[in-house]
Enzyme design. Sequence first.
Site, PDB file in Angstrom:
ATOM      1  N   ASP A 128       0.815  -1.124   0.133  1.00  0.00           N
ATOM      2  CA  ASP A 128       0.214   0.041  -0.226  1.00  0.00           C
ATOM      3  C   ASP A 128       1.004   1.319  -0.280  1.00  0.00           C
ATOM      4  OD1 ASP A 128      -1.813   2.144   0.458  1.00  0.00           O
ATOM      5  OD2 ASP A 128      -2.613   1.181   2.132  1.00  0.00           O
ATOM      6  N   ASN A 176       3.781   5.213 -11.045  1.00  0.00           N
ATOM      7  CA  ASN A 176       2.645   5.361 -11.997  1.00  0.00           C
ATOM      8  C   ASN A 176       1.453   5.393 -11.276  1.00  0.00           C
ATOM      9  OD1 ASN A 176       0.754   4.749 -14.444  1.00  0.00           O
ATOM     10  ND2 ASN A 176       0.813   2.716 -13.083  1.00  0.00           N
ATOM     11  N   TYR A 186      -6.831  16.182  -6.661  1.00  0.00           N
ATOM     12  CA  TYR A 186      -6.159  15.464  -7.699  1.00  0.00           C
ATOM     13  C   TYR A 186      -5.188  16.584  -8.447  1.00  0.00           C
ATOM     14  CZ  TYR A 186      -5.311  12.703 -11.661  1.00  0.00           C
ATOM     15  OH  TYR A 186      -4.620  11.894 -12.739  1.00  0.00           O
ATOM     16  N   LYS A 199      -1.054  16.381  -8.609  1.00  0.00           N
ATOM     17  CA  LYS A 199      -0.239  16.308  -9.758  1.00  0.00           C
ATOM     18  C   LYS A 199       0.901  17.533 -10.096  1.00  0.00           C
ATOM     19  CE  LYS A 199      -1.620  12.097 -10.888  1.00  0.00           C
ATOM     20  NZ  LYS A 199      -0.761  10.860 -10.890  1.00  0.00           N
ATOM     21  N   THR A 245      -8.821   3.956 -19.160  1.00  0.00           N
ATOM     22  CA  THR A 245      -8.321   2.846 -18.298  1.00  0.00           C
ATOM     23  C   THR A 245      -9.416   2.812 -17.330  1.00  0.00           C
ATOM     24  OG1 THR A 245      -7.308   4.586 -16.636  1.00  0.00           O
ATOM     25  CG2 THR A 245      -5.739   3.588 -18.469  1.00  0.00           C
TER      26      THR A 245
END
Length: 407
Positions: free
Chosen positions: A59, A82, A147, A151, A180
């Site tokens: 994790d 990734n 998010y 990033k 995805t």
Amino acid sequence: MPTVLITGAASGIGRDTARLFAGAGWQCVLVDNNEQALYLSGQGLPSPASGVHVLRTIDLTDPRQIASLCEGTPELDAVINNAGMSDTSNTPLAAQGQAQLDRLLALNLAAPAAVVDACTHLLKAGARIVNVASGAGLHAIPWRGAYSPSKAGLIAQTLALAKARPDWCVTVLAPGFVRTELVDGLIQAGRLRPERAVAKIPLGRMAVPEEMARALYFLASTGAQPLSGQVLAVNGGSSVYGGSQPFAPATLQPRPFDMPLHLEVCGGEAAPWKAVAQAPAEGAHYAACLDLSPLHCESTCLLEAVHAAAARFAARCAEQASLTLMLPFEKAGRWQDAGDAAAARMLVSTLACEWGPRALRINALEVPREVDPAALHPLLRFVCGSAAQYLTGQTIACRGAVPQESP
Ligand code: NAI
């Protein structure tokens, strides 16, 4: 046998990336917290020439578990951070508690640094570190919690690492929309309308995971050295588009990503660039043009040179081909001339938007005028070729390109 560690390898981009590396003979260390999916991902891979692929259920939001990565991991040529998550809760940022922010930040921002720390002593000389950020780190995407901030932080952190460790090749990939499980989850949660997303992408489609895998495969190779300290934005041109007219969905299917490249070199001496690609013009191939003319023009005439090169290319190629331009990497002497290079770069982006519906790509590499061509061959093979069919509208600074030594 080269070795790579890939996080988030049980799904989406990471799973396709593992497949590509293993298929090319790399030994893979695959890390994920989804034990079952990781096992399935590892099961289908071709075995390495010696040893086995290593699967680690970890994790990555837990620093202690990350620290344990150093146990049983072989020496590494490359690390690909990734693993990442989005926020599908639809909770406005101001209504989120610290715990909700913390989990996402732990995975997207803290984990990549902790993985590098845990693996530092395992990294071979000249190792490549590639972090997977997002276009969301360059432009704010609301209603996805932290998010975008996570990033943006990862991009800054990667560039700082590149400075701190010039002995490594450190890059960051900023993908656009990739179909995805993560994106499917956003669609199912009502957080993403695919037709709206596609309408803002000049190429008129989302990427498939293999396109990001191909970009990561290049960035994890020694040929990526000229890009150290750079962000590679692979997004179908979405990051450069500022218009308001929606793009129609693409009508052209991407060509195979391993298609032989036929490269035509113009605008300068072709011989030093011939080794980039030699596929014959007959038979199935991906057509590309490398135009050197802006590199040899006066630094105040770049816009004109880019426009002339684009017009020449457009007269010859109707669809599904690429134009790559070489721009000189230097500052204008007089302030009156300082707009020319920026105008030329924006012309590249504007052309990418106009050409996107025909899958005609255009990118520029900014290089020192005395660049050693051989140092750019692998980069050009990638940028010009079919593996980079989702890359368009970008001016890529090759700060790591070594100038040619004078005889
Ligand atoms: P995905 O959701 O398909 O795969 C992410 C993988 O990370 C999964 O295998 C998951 O089990 C693993 N993971 C999640 N939490 C973990 C944890 N705590 N510890 C260890 N592993 C964990 O995602 P996808 O789409 O393949 O994304 C990969 C990367 O690309 C992410 O960093 C994402 O932010 C980034 N990205 C994806 C885009 C897209 O459109 N799919 C666009 C831009 C960036």
